[in-house]
Every structure is written in C-alpha cells, then in structure tokens.
Motif scaffolding. Structure first.
Motif, PDB file in Angstrom:
ATOM      1  N   GLU A 598     -60.403  44.397 -21.135  1.00  0.00           N
ATOM      2  CA  GLU A 598     -60.813  43.609 -19.975  1.00  0.00           C
ATOM      3  C   GLU A 598     -60.868  44.480 -18.735  1.00  0.00           C
ATOM      4  O   GLU A 598     -60.024  45.363 -18.534  1.00  0.00           O
ATOM      5  CB  GLU A 598     -59.812  42.469 -19.769  1.00  0.00           C
ATOM      6  CG  GLU A 598     -60.149  41.517 -18.641  1.00  0.00           C
ATOM      7  CD  GLU A 598     -59.128  40.397 -18.549  1.00  0.00           C
ATOM      8  OE1 GLU A 598     -59.216  39.446 -19.351  1.00  0.00           O
ATOM      9  OE2 GLU A 598     -58.228  40.483 -17.676  1.00  0.00           O
ATOM     10  N   GLY A 599     -61.854  44.229 -17.900  1.00  0.00           N
ATOM     11  CA  GLY A 599     -61.938  44.865 -16.592  1.00  0.00           C
ATOM     12  C   GLY A 599     -62.097  43.801 -15.530  1.00  0.00           C
ATOM     13  O   GLY A 599     -62.765  42.787 -15.750  1.00  0.00           O
ATOM     14  N   ASN A 600     -61.459  43.990 -14.383  1.00  0.00           N
ATOM     15  CA  ASN A 600     -61.595  42.997 -13.330  1.00  0.00           C
ATOM     16  C   ASN A 600     -61.607  43.669 -11.966  1.00  0.00           C
ATOM     17  O   ASN A 600     -61.074  44.772 -11.781  1.00  0.00           O
ATOM     18  CB  ASN A 600     -60.490  41.939 -13.415  1.00  0.00           C
ATOM     19  CG  ASN A 600     -59.112  42.500 -13.122  1.00  0.00           C
ATOM     20  OD1 ASN A 600     -58.772  42.764 -11.977  1.00  0.00           O
ATOM     21  ND2 ASN A 600     -58.307  42.695 -14.178  1.00  0.00           N
ATOM     22  N   LEU A 630     -56.987  34.754   1.410  1.00  0.00           N
ATOM     23  CA  LEU A 630     -58.027  34.307   0.482  1.00  0.00           C
ATOM     24  C   LEU A 630     -58.260  35.439  -0.512  1.00  0.00           C
ATOM     25  O   LEU A 630     -58.475  36.591  -0.113  1.00  0.00           O
ATOM     26  CB  LEU A 630     -59.335  33.986   1.210  1.00  0.00           C
ATOM     27  CG  LEU A 630     -59.402  32.690   2.012  1.00  0.00           C
ATOM     28  CD1 LEU A 630     -58.635  32.808   3.311  1.00  0.00           C
ATOM     29  CD2 LEU A 630     -60.863  32.322   2.305  1.00  0.00           C
ATOM     30  N   GLU A 631     -58.232  35.112  -1.791  1.00  0.00           N
ATOM     31  CA  GLU A 631     -58.367  36.144  -2.821  1.00  0.00           C
ATOM     32  C   GLU A 631     -59.324  35.663  -3.897  1.00  0.00           C
ATOM     33  O   GLU A 631     -59.227  34.529  -4.375  1.00  0.00           O
ATOM     34  CB  GLU A 631     -56.992  36.453  -3.426  1.00  0.00           C
ATOM     35  CG  GLU A 631     -56.964  37.710  -4.263  1.00  0.00           C
ATOM     36  CD  GLU A 631     -55.543  38.189  -4.522  1.00  0.00           C
ATOM     37  OE1 GLU A 631     -55.399  39.345  -4.940  1.00  0.00           O
ATOM     38  OE2 GLU A 631     -54.599  37.416  -4.308  1.00  0.00           O
ATOM     39  N   LEU A 632     -60.251  36.548  -4.267  1.00  0.00           N
ATOM     40  CA  LEU A 632     -61.236  36.246  -5.308  1.00  0.00           C
ATOM     41  C   LEU A 632     -61.173  37.331  -6.364  1.00  0.00           C
ATOM     42  O   LEU A 632     -61.230  38.524  -6.044  1.00  0.00           O
ATOM     43  CB  LEU A 632     -62.640  36.176  -4.704  1.00  0.00           C
ATOM     44  CG  LEU A 632     -63.791  35.829  -5.663  1.00  0.00           C
ATOM     45  CD1 LEU A 632     -63.645  34.405  -6.181  1.00  0.00           C
ATOM     46  CD2 LEU A 632     -65.137  36.006  -4.964  1.00  0.00           C
ATOM     47  N   LYS A 633     -61.067  36.929  -7.648  1.00  0.00           N
ATOM     48  CA  LYS A 633     -61.017  37.879  -8.753  1.00  0.00           C
ATOM     49  C   LYS A 633     -62.032  37.494  -9.824  1.00  0.00           C
ATOM     50  O   LYS A 633     -62.185  36.314 -10.165  1.00  0.00           O
ATOM     51  CB  LYS A 633     -59.612  37.910  -9.391  1.00  0.00           C
ATOM     52  CG  LYS A 633     -58.557  38.592  -8.543  1.00  0.00           C
ATOM     53  CD  LYS A 633     -57.252  38.737  -9.309  1.00  0.00           C
ATOM     54  CE  LYS A 633     -56.223  39.516  -8.496  1.00  0.00           C
ATOM     55  NZ  LYS A 633     -54.960  39.691  -9.255  1.00  0.00           N
ATOM     56  N   TYR A 634     -62.686  38.523 -10.317  1.00  0.00           N
ATOM     57  CA  TYR A 634     -63.636  38.331 -11.419  1.00  0.00           C
ATOM     58  C   TYR A 634     -63.277  39.285 -12.543  1.00  0.00           C
ATOM     59  O   TYR A 634     -62.938  40.455 -12.295  1.00  0.00           O
ATOM     60  CB  TYR A 634     -65.069  38.610 -10.966  1.00  0.00           C
ATOM     61  CG  TYR A 634     -66.027  38.735 -12.124  1.00  0.00           C
ATOM     62  CD1 TYR A 634     -66.504  37.611 -12.796  1.00  0.00           C
ATOM     63  CD2 TYR A 634     -66.435  39.992 -12.575  1.00  0.00           C
ATOM     64  CE1 TYR A 634     -67.363  37.732 -13.875  1.00  0.00           C
ATOM     65  CE2 TYR A 634     -67.301  40.123 -13.652  1.00  0.00           C
ATOM     66  CZ  TYR A 634     -67.762  38.989 -14.306  1.00  0.00           C
ATOM     67  OH  TYR A 634     -68.598  39.114 -15.379  1.00  0.00           O
ATOM     68  N   ARG A 650     -64.393  35.502 -16.466  1.00  0.00           N
ATOM     69  CA  ARG A 650     -63.329  34.712 -15.841  1.00  0.00           C
ATOM     70  C   ARG A 650     -63.438  34.856 -14.323  1.00  0.00           C
ATOM     71  O   ARG A 650     -63.679  35.942 -13.797  1.00  0.00           O
ATOM     72  CB  ARG A 650     -61.969  35.219 -16.315  1.00  0.00           C
ATOM     73  CG  ARG A 650     -60.801  34.331 -15.949  1.00  0.00           C
ATOM     74  CD  ARG A 650     -59.475  35.056 -16.189  1.00  0.00           C
ATOM     75  NE  ARG A 650     -59.383  35.697 -17.462  1.00  0.00           N
ATOM     76  CZ  ARG A 650     -58.851  35.173 -18.553  1.00  0.00           C
ATOM     77  NH1 ARG A 650     -58.381  33.942 -18.500  1.00  0.00           N
ATOM     78  NH2 ARG A 650     -58.786  35.855 -19.669  1.00  0.00           N
ATOM     79  N   LEU A 651     -63.234  33.745 -13.590  1.00  0.00           N
ATOM     80  CA  LEU A 651     -63.312  33.750 -12.139  1.00  0.00           C
ATOM     81  C   LEU A 651     -62.145  32.937 -11.580  1.00  0.00           C
ATOM     82  O   LEU A 651     -61.891  31.810 -12.034  1.00  0.00           O
ATOM     83  CB  LEU A 651     -64.637  33.136 -11.672  1.00  0.00           C
ATOM     84  CG  LEU A 651     -65.020  33.330 -10.197  1.00  0.00           C
ATOM     85  CD1 LEU A 651     -65.223  34.804  -9.876  1.00  0.00           C
ATOM     86  CD2 LEU A 651     -66.285  32.528  -9.876  1.00  0.00           C
ATOM     87  N   VAL A 674     -58.122  27.913  -7.857  1.00  0.00           N
ATOM     88  CA  VAL A 674     -59.234  27.341  -8.618  1.00  0.00           C
ATOM     89  C   VAL A 674     -59.703  28.403  -9.596  1.00  0.00           C
ATOM     90  O   VAL A 674     -59.889  29.567  -9.213  1.00  0.00           O
ATOM     91  CB  VAL A 674     -60.392  26.927  -7.688  1.00  0.00           C
ATOM     92  CG1 VAL A 674     -61.534  26.325  -8.504  1.00  0.00           C
ATOM     93  CG2 VAL A 674     -59.910  25.957  -6.628  1.00  0.00           C
ATOM     94  N   GLY A 675     -59.879  28.039 -10.888  1.00  0.00           N
ATOM     95  CA  GLY A 675     -60.287  29.033 -11.872  1.00  0.00           C
ATOM     96  C   GLY A 675     -61.141  28.455 -12.985  1.00  0.00           C
ATOM     97  O   GLY A 675     -61.130  27.244 -13.229  1.00  0.00           O
ATOM     98  N   LYS A 676     -61.890  29.366 -13.634  1.00  0.00           N
ATOM     99  CA  LYS A 676     -62.720  28.949 -14.758  1.00  0.00           C
ATOM    100  C   LYS A 676     -62.923  30.117 -15.709  1.00  0.00           C
ATOM    101  O   LYS A 676     -63.153  31.255 -15.273  1.00  0.00           O
ATOM    102  CB  LYS A 676     -64.078  28.435 -14.283  1.00  0.00           C
ATOM    103  CG  LYS A 676     -64.983  27.941 -15.419  1.00  0.00           C
ATOM    104  CD  LYS A 676     -66.231  27.297 -14.881  1.00  0.00           C
ATOM    105  CE  LYS A 676     -67.172  26.866 -16.022  1.00  0.00           C
ATOM    106  NZ  LYS A 676     -66.552  25.850 -16.913  1.00  0.00           N
ATOM    107  N   VAL A 677     -62.807  29.817 -17.020  1.00  0.00           N
ATOM    108  CA  VAL A 677     -63.164  30.759 -18.085  1.00  0.00           C
ATOM    109  C   VAL A 677     -64.463  30.249 -18.695  1.00  0.00           C
ATOM    110  O   VAL A 677     -64.540  29.090 -19.115  1.00  0.00           O
ATOM    111  CB  VAL A 677     -62.059  30.858 -19.142  1.00  0.00           C
ATOM    112  CG1 VAL A 677     -62.459  31.855 -20.225  1.00  0.00           C
ATOM    113  CG2 VAL A 677     -60.737  31.275 -18.501  1.00  0.00           C
TER     114      VAL A 677
END
Length: 836
Positions: A598-600, A630-634, A650-651, A674-677
């Motif tokens: 995995e890479g993000n 505020l943090e955003l990860k992909y 994944r977000l 808030v997240g979604k796979v």
C-alpha cells in the motif's frame, strides 16, 4: 585669585553633585502574604520617565539623577492599591521593601442616558483599526524576534529532607551565579529549564508572517528539552504576543481576549482616565473586568492612544477565581511603539505563570520574555542574515532571580546541567520524567518503553520485553528497538525503527520501521496511530475477545511542512496479517493470511498550527489551539487474499480540535472522521471501529462499543466532549461546595458512528458477519455492521478534575441494543488525567 578658584571649585562641585546618579533597589510584594509581584511599575512622581519594572521575584533596580531627589516613589500594579513613598539621597542605597495591598475594584453603577459607556466606542475603534497594529497584516518588512524562557522551582518545603536538598542545590548554584550572602538561605530558586531563541520574521501581508529559526538553545533538568514539554516551553510560537484575536492560549486554556470581536459578551469596560501620558502620547486608560467571575477571563488595564486609537500598553492578570488548576498567578505586560515604517509593533512582552499545588512538586515559576527588534524595510535571505545575529542575547537575561543581574544566558544552561548531574533534585527529576515518558533516560540511550517490559493476556500468556532508543549523539538520526517473547504462544515480537531528521522545525523527516507484534485488529488500521498506553492496555487481560492478529509490517514514512500551515506526508507499507488464537475460533470463521502492499499520501492543514513533535517525531497537537486541523489521506493498495489479487482505493478526511471555546461556557474538543473504501476487501483491511469493553476510559475509542464489534467500508464517526470548567458548579449552591472541596467540574461527551458495508463486501465477508445469537467468547471473530438510517449513538456525563487527578463518567448506549451478542446499555468509565 583665591576667591575665583573658590567659586570655580564650588561650581564644579555642584555640577558633579547634580550629575551624580543614585541607585535604588527594592522588592515589591503583597501585603500579608509576602508573595512577590512581578511587572509592577515603579517610577518617580515628578518624572514618570525615570522608573523600572519589577522582575519575576518582584525586585527592581533603578538609577535616579541627584537633581530628582528628594521625591516620591510611585509603585503600581493591577488590582493593588498604589503606594507613594518619600525618598531622599540618604536612603537610596538601602534595600527598599514595598508592600501593596490587594484592592477589589468597587465600581459604581453607571446609568446611561443620552450616550453609552464612553469606553465602548474607544474599544470598538481600537479593534477596527487593529490591522495597522498587527504585523501579520503588514507587507514588505523583516525583523528579529528574541525569545527567552526560564523555569525555576521555589519553596521546596520545611521538611528536613527538603532542607538538605536545598542546601545541596545552593552549593551548586553558587558556582554559576554571584549570589549575595544575605539571600543565601538554603531555599533559593532552582532553575530547571532555560531556552533562548532567535527567529527571523518576514511580513508578506494578508495575514502571512514567515518565521525561520536562526538559533535555538534549550536545556531541561532531568528531561529532554527537545520533548513536547520542552518544545511548548521554549518555542516562540507558544508565546502570547497578539491580543487582537478572539482567544489567547494560557497553558492549555483558550481564554477570550479583551480585544476580541466578542469582548462585550465577556468583559465590562470602564474609562478610568483620558489624560495619562505614555512617552509623548496622551492615552485613554481603560479598566476591564470579567462579567462572570467564576469563569476564566482576564482583568487589567489598556492604554489606547487618543490620537489614533492605537494600543500602547497592556497590563493584565488572571484573578484568583479563574479556576485553572495549579495556576496560582498569571501576570502579563506588553508595550507598543510606532516604528520607522510608520506602523505600530510590539516592543516587549513579559509574563509570568506561577504553578503550585501539584502533589509532591514545589512551586514552579515560569517566566517568558519576547523582544521584537525594530522592523526594517524589505526581505532578506536567511543564510545571509544568519551572520548578522549576535551570539549573545540582546534582550538582557531574566533579572533578579537571585537579586543579581544575569547578562549571559548560558549561565542558566550551565547551572541546570550541573544540577541535573550532581544533585539529588536532578535524580528525582529524572525519575519523574521516566514515569511520565515511559523511558529511563541515559547518556547514550534511553531504556523503555517500560509499558512493554511485562504483559499478560490469555493469548500470549506472560510476555517479557525490553526496548531502547537513542540518537547516539547525532542531531539528525533517531533509532529505536524493542524485543519481546510470549511464554504461551512462543512468538517473538520486535520493533526496529530509524529516522533521519532533515529539519525539526519543518517536520522534515524520513523514516523506516519494522514491526512484528500481536495486537487487536482495530489498533492496526489505516490511519490509526495509537498511543502506546492505549496499545499496551489493550494487550492486557482478555485479548482473545478483541480479535487479535499477528502483524508483520514494514513502513517507509516521509513528512515535510512546506508552508506555515501545510504538512505533506507520504507512506509506503508492506504488511502481513495472520489471525491469532485460531484454535478457539470455528473453522468457518478463520480467515487466512493476508498480504498487502500500500502507498498513501496526505495533506494536513491548520491556520497558525502549533503542533510539535515528540522525541519519537510523532506529531502531537498540544493543548488549546485557535483553529482546527483538517487532514486528508488517500491510499492505493493491492491485497493478496486466498490466491486472489484485490486492488483497492481508500480515502479518509478528518477534522479535529482540542479545548476550543465553541460555546459560551467552557471548552469543547471534537474529532470527526469520514472515510470510504472503494473496493471489496477482507474485513481486516476495512474500517474496524475501535471499541472499549473495559471500565477504564481509553482515548480514541468508542466507550460503549465492544472491543471488536463493528466493521464498515464507508463511515462517519464523531466524538464531541465539553468541559464546563466550573461555570455551572461554581454558581449552584451545594454544587459550589463540592467544586470548592474536590475541584470537580462537569463533563459531557457523545459518540456517534454511521456507515455500512457494500453488497460486495458483505458477500466477500459473509462467513464473518454475525447471523445467530452468540455469547461474548463465541463472537470474538465475527462482527456486525451498521444498518442504513440507524447510527450508533452513546452519551456520557460525569465529573472530571476530581481532586485534580481523576474523572468518572456514566455512559448510555442508545442504539444497537438487541444484538445477537451481549452489549452493555450503561456503564461507568473511570480515568486518570492531570489537566490545567
């Protein structure tokens, strides 16, 4: 001729007498308590320009021209009755002791007829024109900021052991400070932390000030000065220097400023004088007081220029009724002037915080000084500018700690080092540091974390472990290792980590880490960064019910702050998951080995962020902050499961803040994710919600969820916690008594979660979804998911700050009560927390 010589002699003699300066020394303290009063104003009645300001111990020293004597000495400070003392030439060499009497301002009722309170319009106009006085709104300038911090202990106590420790400390301190014999008593102030820094500041306009460290020196007695504690004490970002903002941070509290946009809601304002002179400026002198005495607000004076409504001086304190734990006193002064560029800037900030009442800890005095040298036109390069900064401090060090002037700040550094290595106080400090940090500090390496030395659970049996960390004397490298062995499962556990630190200030770090451990599945999730205390706690006791996995992974991490408000992160990860305790799980519920690559990447934003890194270079957001994070990860990954290759995306988005004054009473902490796979995956790679099946309160978990209960591939979670800080209990009879005796304060908290699984993920994981009634042991490897339209909701309420050490809550679970496995509808949660 003899007469002429006699006349000339007389003239010369009289001129010499007139030109002579006398030195007046003294100390200002509170009548009755003898507590020193720092930052009090001392000046001559006939010439207010001849004066001084008392230091941290209330001491002052001033030069008085002979022609000004005899005269009266005026001594003033906020909240105290001013003193006028007659002085003459024959007494100026004496040590003058001044006692000020505490004075509660009794203000008469003001009846408004044709006009409102005149102070209101002055304050409004001052705030309206504040952009001309706040440097971050000015463009095209550069300047140097000098920052000094000094902490010292005072009043060790009257026990014989403390007296011996004080005598021992006195001998060491006397080697570094020229202490007069008359103040040597075996109970001298003992320095425990010192920091000195220089920062280049450049104004870009529009609220942007670029800040780059030129030099930074810190030293703590018995603890690492580069730790979170050292960073907060020594980092100039934590200094108070701008009252034209809605909140001012003191310790971990966000306190409404008297010059905020909401000053009318929090403060009463009174015009005391409209003719007081500061330098060449005639000013309005305004008294401000809190409307709610039991709340946490300032009181003091503002001096505002009559010509252009610019703020020229502030003197304020926190009243004794403020209710901040362990804070015995807070005194603040700040001065402004118009610089050569034509706008106002701060010249000097001084403030002191007195901490007392911590069990087993002497009174601690915290002194801070910030000096801004006059701003100059244009921008400069940091490297070329570095050579222009003098090696020694130009602020003048913290005066009068021992009634002597300290001109070389390195004296404090040397004295603290000697105390750390040669005194019993230094040894005690090291032990306390080990208890709080988890590591026993050594010269070359630190041994710990001791939480992993000895563990017991029903999967591993007894686990024995040992770990250490070190920089090996380098500025850029960090190493950590740990090894453990379970006597029941016969598995070795290990951790190896190394990091290269390009820049501490910019969090510019590259690291690689290998972990082989047994932990609850929820502690290994994407984006999860569990506190070591939480992780080790969940590895105790009935670990089997938490669905533990053997986890082997390699992480490569990179982080960089590329702007004042933005941090970029990147991670590459390879990990293997294998379910533990398989003999206790039915064959159909056993999940095979899972391998994934995995890479993000992530972006983190917060306006004027004051996040610091601990010794492990984990980013910690300490105490109250003016703005949220505020943090955003992909992430993109490929999983190998049952001979299938499963790509996935994944977000995750997160919004959080601590101790934010969102409501009128108290402060609020919140964390929303808030997240979604986007693809079907085996459940260990989905979002496993962290529950807490124990009576102990665990940070970062849903308190009423079972340890392993819900899994989702799309979700929203929220935790909101509100501290009332005595604003309710301090007003209600009966509760007021309880608050006074136990210091307890009301706390409310709520947990919310909503989400679910896609049809594809339900199909892929159908063997592990709970279908029939199970007891707690049988349900350890199966999970539930959320139903459409039905969120998980729980709510807790209780008392925190009980004897300043403990908190207790009672929690209710409102939804998902009729599950095919045992759930708790209500439960007490207890915890230990020391907060201000």
């Amino acid at each position: 001729m003899p007469k002429l010589l006699l006349v000339l002699f007389a003239i010369l003699f009289s001129s010499a007498v007139c030109a002579q300066n006398f030195t007046l020394k003294g100390r200002v303290s509170e009548l009755g308590t003898e507590e020193s009063i720092p930052f009090a104003n001392v000046y001559l009645k006939s010439n207010p320009m001849v004066g001084a300001e008392t230091g941290p111990q209330g001491d002052f020293k001033m030069l008085i021209p002979a022609e000004n004597l005899p005269d009266s000495l005026i001594v003033k400070f906020i909240g105290y009755r001013s003193q006028s003392i007659a002085i003459s030439a024959d007494m100026v060499e004496d040590f003058l002791k001044v006692h000020l009497e505490f004075e509660r301002q009794e203000l008469t009722e003001v009846v408004f007829k044709a006009k409102e309170n005149p102070a209101f319009e002055i304050i409004r106009e001052c705030i309206r024109r504040s952009e001309g006085q706040v440097q971050r709104f000015q463009e095209g300038w550069h300047g140097t900021r000098k920052n000094e911090s000094l902490l010292y202990m005072k009043d060790l106590g009257d026990r014989e052991l403390y007296k011996r420790m004080g005598k021992e400390a006195e001998k060491i301190i006397s080697e570094y400070y020229d202490i007069p014999e008359d103040v040597r008593s075996g109970n001298l102030p003992i320095p425990i932390f010192a920091a000195e820094g220089t920062t280049l500041r450049q104004g870009r306009g529009g609220g942007q000030v670029l800040e780059e460290n030129i030099s930074n020196t810190r030293k703590g007695m018995g603890f690492d000065a580069q730790s979170i504690f050292g960073a907060v004490l020594g980092d100039q970002r934590y200094r108070i220097d701008n009252l034209f903002q809605n909140n001012v941070i003191v310790l971990d509290k966000a306190i409404a400023s008297p010059l905020s946009n909401f000053w009318r809601a929090n403060y009463n304002m009174w015009l005391m004088d409209s003719t007081e002179v500061i330098g060449a400026d005639v000013t309005y002198k305004i008294l401000f007081e809190p409307k709610i005495r039991s709340g946490i607000f300032f009181e003091g004076y503002l001096w505002i220029n009559k010509a252009d409504y610019a703020l020229l001086r502030v003197e304020m304190k926190l009243p004794n009724t403020s209710g901040i734990n362990f804070l015995e006193g807070f005194f603040y002064t700040q001065s402004f002037y118009k610089n050569q560029l034509g706008y106002y800037q701060s010249s000097q900030v001084n403030y002191q915080q007195r901490i007392s009442g911590i069990p087993g800890v002497p009174k601690i005095m915290m002194n801070f000084s910030v000096n801004d040298l006059e701003a100059a036109q244009g921008y400069v390069e940091v490297e070329s500018f570095r050579t222009d900064i003098p090696a020694e401090s130009t602020i003048g060090a913290m005066d009068t700690m021992f009634n002597v002037t300290v001109t070389d700040f390195s004296q404090h550094i040397k004295a603290i080092s000697a105390m750390e290595n040669r005194s019993s106080i230094g040894l005690v400090s090291k032990v306390v540091n080990a208890m709080t940090s988890g590591f026993f500090d050594g010269d070359r390496y630190d041994v710990g974390n001791y939480l992993g030395f000895l563990l017991y659970n029903n999967v591993e049996g007894l686990r024995l472990g040992l770990g250490a960390r070190s920089t090996f004397g380098t500025k850029h490298w960090y190493f950590r290792g740990y090894g453990g062995y379970g006597l029941k499962d016969h598995h070795f556990k290990s951790l190896l980590s190394t990091k290269y630190i390009f820049s501490r200030e910019d969090y510019h770090v590259l690291g690689i880490q290998y972990i082989n451990d047994l932990m609850p599945l929820s502690m290994s999730q994407f984006g999860a960064d569990p506190y070591e205390l939480n992780l080790r706690f969940t590895q105790w006791g009935n670990l089997a019910i938490r669905n533990p996995f053997y986890i082997e992974k390699v992480d490569i991490d990179y982080s960089l702050r590329f702007n004042r408000d933005w941090i970029f992160t990147a991670n590459g990860r390879m990990y293997h998951l294998e379910q533990a305790n398989q003999e206790a799980i039915s064959e159909i519920e056993r999940i095979g080995k899972i391998k994934t690559f995995e890479g993000n990447v992530g972006l983190r934003w917060s306006f004027e962020d004051k996040t610091v890194a601990n010794k492990n270079f984990r980013l910690i957001r300490n105490g109250a902050q003016r703005f949220p994070v505020l943090e955003l990860k992909y992430a993109y990954g490929v999983a190998d499961y049952q001979s299938e290759t499963l790509p996935y995306h994944r977000l995750i988005f997160n919004l959080r803040n601590n101790n934010s004054p969102l409501l009128l009473f108290g402060e609020t902490s919140y964390n929303i994710t808030v997240g979604k796979v986007f693809n079907p995956l085996p459940y260990p790679l989905l979002n496993v919600h962290q529950g807490n099946g124990s009576l102990a309160y665990l940070v970062g978990t849903s308190q009423m969820m079972n340890s392993f209960e819900f899994v989702s591939d799309q979700f929203v979670t929220a935790n909101v916690k509100h501290y009332f800080n005595g604003t309710i209990m301090g007003r209600i009879p009966g509760l007021r008594w309880l608050n006074k005796v136990t210091k307890a304060r009301i706390l409310i908290e709520g947990d919310f979660a909503w989400g679910g699984l896609s049809d594809e993920n339900k199909l892929l994981n159908e063997n592990y979804l709970v279908k029939a009634a199970r007891n707690a042991e049988e349900a350890q490897a199966s999970f539930a998911t959320f139903e459409p339209g039905t969120p998980y909701v729980s709510f807790g309420y209780g008392l925190e700050n009980i004897f300043r050490l403990f908190f207790i809550q009672y929690w209710h679970r409102f939804t998902y009560l009729n599950q095919p496995y045992p759930v708790s509808r209500g439960s007490f949660k207890v915890g230990f927390a020391v907060k201000f």
